[in-house]
Design a protein around this motif. Structure first.
Motif, short mmCIF file in Angstrom:
data_model
loop_
_atom_site.label_atom_id
_atom_site.label_comp_id
_atom_site.label_asym_id
_atom_site.label_seq_id
_atom_site.Cartn_x
_atom_site.Cartn_y
_atom_site.Cartn_z
N GLU A 249 0.83 -1.20 0.00
CA GLU A 249 0.00 0.00 0.00
C GLU A 249 0.87 1.26 0.00
N LYS A 252 2.24 1.64 -3.52
CA LYS A 252 1.15 1.97 -4.45
C LYS A 252 0.72 3.42 -4.30
N SER A 255 3.34 5.67 -5.83
CA SER A 255 3.33 5.59 -7.28
C SER A 255 2.17 6.36 -7.89
N GLU A 256 0.98 6.18 -7.34
CA GLU A 256 -0.21 6.86 -7.88
C GLU A 256 -0.13 8.37 -7.68
N ARG A 304 3.51 -0.67 -12.77
CA ARG A 304 2.05 -0.67 -12.67
C ARG A 304 1.50 -2.04 -12.28
N ARG A 305 1.81 -3.06 -13.07
CA ARG A 305 1.25 -4.37 -12.77
C ARG A 305 2.02 -5.45 -13.51
N LYS A 698 1.65 -8.51 -5.35
CA LYS A 698 2.12 -7.45 -4.44
C LYS A 698 3.63 -7.48 -4.29
N PHE A 701 5.26 -6.06 -7.36
CA PHE A 701 5.08 -4.61 -7.40
C PHE A 701 6.09 -3.92 -6.49
N HIS A 705 8.98 -1.54 -7.93
CA HIS A 705 8.94 -0.14 -7.51
C HIS A 705 10.30 0.28 -6.95
#
Length: 744
Positions: A249, A252, A255-256, A304-305, A698, A701, A705
């Motif tokens: 989390e 994420k 990143s967003e 992203r994924r 996860k 990611f 990242h």
């Protein structure tokens, strides 16, 4: 190529004696360097007993060879492989004065965790278990136990053998604990320190992306390490539960937030391995992991994924995946995604998305383009097929004829200090990578192969075998070696450029200069090896057209980095380097990327840009370079300045500027995060578990990242391979101080 042009000259020239002396002197100095380090505790144990000797020619007084002398028995050996000499002479007991147990460090006889038993226990057990030989001395198979008081204790033989030493030490520890009061433990770590340590440990495990197994956290030695530094034991499930969720989390959200701050972005996707079936309706993918990431205008990339693609999919599958990714990022504001760059991807799918969304620029990866050119050359260049087949015959003959192989290894050992077989491609699969390796092995073995022809073993085979005589004629033929060097040089040329593209990750404006650089190098190659340019240039142009996109020309014209100073001192866009068709592509692309009512304005601004260009001071500031202290290459001081000039200084170009800032930052490669393949294989095998798939997603990611944050695009396996290639032992250090031994 010296080895090729001197294929028949196997006799050493008169000046060879000086070269031999120079080589011997360098080898001697190298051995001394390694031995001195070893004596200081930074090298192999055997150097204490082996001394380098420089042997001189009695007539000229020049050095002619290097030997190793055993300081224990004065025996002299070849210096070609010190570790092998140590194994055969010292470890195997050939040296009469070498005591294997005494020569080794005490830690190799008694591990650090095993404390040598006390005199009390030694004497007690000695009375019970000591046996004598007929001569009355202790048995030669007994294990020596050092005394703590310096006096030599009798040899000790235990019923369980050497393994009993650990149990004996444990017994002594129990006696010590009963006799001695307990010592107070050192200061314990605070809860904050323990939490911080486990936070770092978790980051390391996550970011390794399964290179470090979760279950390895339960390894006894790792638990012993934790206890040694004052940390409690850890359970693997602690790292795949709430801690993993929280870390995901955190990554994420970060990143967003970065994507929201950017005005636009590009999607990059790699891992697609398209295998067309030729019917034009559907196509297959090799089963694997597809990565999707986001490139931002400021030069950063965000993961992203991950997508696990099955072995077969309809033709529109990739389009749907990409569009879902775009809408998942920006919802209905899909104009934020200004393009896609993809590897090994059906070009039709990229064109479809581009045609449906006029503001998008969808590119194929340049790294894959150069790799595809290598395959084109291997498939369609007759010279490649001829050389590959000749190398295949030679390798099969040398590898699988025992007499020839024995001779070949003998001369390899003599010339290079070690032996190897010539690598062969898999049966019925003429893959470039394996064929290129076979060519490299053949070229690196030229001297040994030439000497094989003079060996009696080969001569005996050649008397009765026509094939052997043909192989011999091939090795003697200078033309064979010239053709091999030519093909190897061409493939290496393209391969090196592909690797540089993967490392440098050029932007779209660099595509035209890259292909021009390739054309220049190919012309030089044709001239060097006296090969007609026609076919090779045709193959290069065919691949160029397959990869070409009008955005290459437009970005090249609009990027201030490529402005050219004219005789008047102005810095103008390099239109003179474009073909007439590429000039039209620039106009067409710009009018497509702007709104319909702005098209004529954008073309007028383009004409102004063409005639006026950029202020010389700003142009020079954009093009300013400095030398990279690591690589030694010249690099742009501020890579973002090309885009920033359009946004802050060239504000009068309102329509053209919108196009420029979007084109200039686009990446031309999709090379990104490299995942641990064992992880996705496990997921594919257990894909029915939604929980497992969610946790692996996860984990990927988090790892991606972190790697993109550090701009680390390599993988741990490649780094380990490089590390081992640089650290193969002290003997390999010698190779760095030796010159070509073919003159010896």
């Amino acid at each position: 190529m010296a080895a090729a042009t001197n294929a028949g000259a196997l006799v050493e020239s008169p000046s060879g004696e000086e070269a031999t002396a120079k080589t011997a002197q360098k080898r001697y100095e190298g051995l001394l360097m390694v031995r001195n380090k070893a004596i200081k505790g930074k090298g192999a144990w055997y150097w204490t007993h082996l001394e380098p000797l420089l042997v001189h020619n009695n007539e000229t007084g020049l050095p002619k060879a290097v030997k190793l002398r055993c300081s224990l028995c004065d025996a002299v050996f070849s210096a070609s492989n010190p570790s092998r000499t140590a194994s055969e002479h010292l470890k195997r007991g050939t040296c009469p004065n070498f005591n294997s147990s005494a020569a080794k460090p005490i830690s190799s006889v008694f591990p650090a965790s095993v404390v040598p038993p006390s005199p009390f226990l030694v004497q007690h057990n000695h009375r019970k278990r000591t046996t004598t030989s007929p001569s009355g001395s202790g048995s030669g198979s007994a294990y020596p136990v050092p005394s703590r008081f310096g006096s030599q204790q009798p040899h000790l033989m235990l019923s369980g053998g050497k393994e009993d030493l650990g149990a004996l030490a444990m017994l002594e520890d129990s006696v010590k604990k009963l006799k001695s009061p307990k010592t107070s433990p050192g200061p314990a770590l605070s809860k904050a320190q323990i939490d911080s340590a486990f936070e770092f440990l978790g980051d390391w495990v996550y970011e390794s992306c399964a290179s470090v197994s979760f279950t390895s956290l339960e390894h006894p030695k790792f638990r012993a390490f934790l206890a040694q530094v004052g940390l409690p034991a850890v359970l693997p499930r602690e790292f795949i539960g709430a801690r993993l969720d929280a870390k995901f989390e955190e990554a994420k959200v970060e990143s967003e937030a970065r994507i929201r701050d950017a005005m636009f972005f590009q999607i990059a996707t790699d891992g697609w391995k398209w295998n067309g079936n030729g019917n034009g309706e559907s196509y297959n993918y090799n089963q694997g992991l597809v990565n999707l990431s986001v490139n931002l205008p400021n030069g950063t990339s965000l993961y992203r994924r991950a997508l696990f693609v099955t072995a077969s999919a309809p033709s529109n599958y990739a389009e749907e995946v990409l569009w879902e990714t775009i809408t998942g990022i920006c919802g209905n504001l899909v104009q934020q995604c200004v393009g896609i760059v993809a590897d090994r991807f059906k070009a039709k799918a990229l064109r479809n998305l581009e045609n449906q969304n006029h503001w998008m620029v969808n590119l194929t990866c340049q790294y894959q383009g150069f790799n595809s050119l290598i395959k084109d050359l291997a498939k369609d260049l007759p010279l490649f097929t001829t050389v590959a087949n000749n190398c295949l015959k030679l390798a099969n003959f040398v590898n699988y004829r025992s007499q020839v192989r024995t001779s070949f290894h003998k001369y390899q050992l003599q010339e290079y200090g070690h032996t190897w077989l010539l690598r062969l491609p898999p049966p019925h699969r003429f893959e470039f990578v394996s064929v290129f390796a076979m060519m490299e092995d053949t070229l690196s073995s030229v001297r040994a192969l030439q000497l094989v022809l003079l060996d009696e073993g080969f001569k005996m085979v050649a008397i009765e075998d026509q094939g052997a005589r043909e192989i011999g004629d091939m090795i003697r033929d200078v033309g064979f070696w010239n053709e091999l060097e030519a093909v190897h040089g061409l493939l290496k040329l393209v391969k090196d450029m592909a690797q540089e593209i993967e490392a440098e990750r050029p932007l779209v404006g660099q595509c035209l200069p890259l292909w021009d650089e390739l054309r220049t190098k190919v012309k030089d190659w044709c001239s060097k090896f006296h090969i007609a340019e026609g076919l090779v240039e045709k193959l290069v142009e065919r691949r160029f057209k397959k990869n070409y996109h009008p955005a290459w020309a437009a970005a090249y014209i609009l990027d201030p980095l490529y402005l050219v100073r004219d005789t008047s001192g102005k810095y103008l866009p390099p239109f003179k380097y474009l073909t007439p068709e590429q000039e039209k592509d620039v106009d067409r692309l710009i009018t497509r990327l702007v709104a319909r009512d702005e098209a004529h304005i954008a073309l007028m601004e383009l004409m102004k840009w063409r005639t006026e260009g950029l202020d010389p001071v700003y142009a020079q500031a954009v093009q300013m370079k400095e030398r990279d202290p690591v690589t030694g290459k010249m690099r742009i001081v501020n890579p973002q300045s090309s885009r920033l000039v359009w946004e802050t200084y060239l504000t009068e170009f309102k329509s053209l500027g919108k196009v420029a800032v979007r084109l200039i930052f686009l990446h031309a490669t999709s090379c990104g995060f490299k995942c641990n393949w064992s992880l996705w294989r496990w997921v594919c095998a257990h894909g029915h578990s939604r929980t497992a798939l969610n946790k692996v997603q996860k984990l990927i990611f988090i790892a991606a990242h972190s790697k993109l944050e550090r701009r680390d695009f390599s993988n741990d396996q490649d780094k380990d391979a490089e590390l081992f290639s640089l650290a193969n032992g002290e003997d390999d250090v010698l190779n760095e101080v030796l010159v070509d031994t073919s003159s010896v």
